[in-house]
Design a protein around this motif. Sequence first.
Motif, PDB file in Angstrom:
ATOM      1  N   ALA A  58      -1.807   7.561   5.955  1.00 53.07           N
ATOM      2  CA  ALA A  58      -0.805   6.728   5.286  1.00 53.07           C
ATOM      3  C   ALA A  58      -1.027   6.700   3.783  1.00 53.07           C
ATOM      4  CB  ALA A  58      -0.856   5.309   5.831  1.00 53.07           C
ATOM      5  N   VAL A  60      -0.095   3.734   0.924  1.00 50.62           N
ATOM      6  CA  VAL A  60       0.424   2.387   0.711  1.00 50.62           C
ATOM      7  C   VAL A  60       0.590   2.201  -0.792  1.00 50.62           C
ATOM      8  CG1 VAL A  60      -0.004  -0.073   1.045  1.00 50.62           C
ATOM      9  CG2 VAL A  60      -0.794   1.566   2.754  1.00 50.62           C
ATOM     10  N   LEU A  72      -1.560  -4.678  -4.872  1.00 49.21           N
ATOM     11  CA  LEU A  72      -2.059  -4.245  -3.567  1.00 49.21           C
ATOM     12  C   LEU A  72      -3.301  -5.048  -3.219  1.00 49.21           C
ATOM     13  CD1 LEU A  72      -1.922  -0.356  -3.525  1.00 49.21           C
ATOM     14  CD2 LEU A  72      -0.630  -1.921  -2.098  1.00 49.21           C
ATOM     15  N   LEU A  74      -5.748  -4.826  -0.072  1.00 49.37           N
ATOM     16  CA  LEU A  74      -6.079  -4.202   1.197  1.00 49.37           C
ATOM     17  C   LEU A  74      -7.410  -4.712   1.736  1.00 49.37           C
ATOM     18  CD1 LEU A  74      -5.013  -0.566   0.332  1.00 49.37           C
ATOM     19  CD2 LEU A  74      -3.705  -2.315   1.508  1.00 49.37           C
TER      20      LEU A  74
END
Length: 91
Positions: A58, A60, A72, A74
């Motif tokens: 992925a 992101v 972001l 995470l």
Amino acid sequence: MHLVLPGWTERAVAATGLAQNAASILYVHASPDAVPASGPPPRPGPRILDAVALGETALVAAKRDPDGRPSLDLSAAADPGGGVPAARRNG
């Protein structure tokens, strides 16, 4: 012009002003830990986005907040129940 650059180049790009004429810059970080807690002070110029490449699984991405901070998040704190990446929205 839109640029896609490695995340580690951000400070050098900001210091030199090389991307001042770009419409946007996407900084790609190799891991969630590599996303900086804050970016250079905001100034007129391109829209800044951050992306984290999660292997071949992925990518992101999220744009910076109005103060120039990466949005972001995470970390495990963003989703204490299950490890799903989240984008923080300020304002």
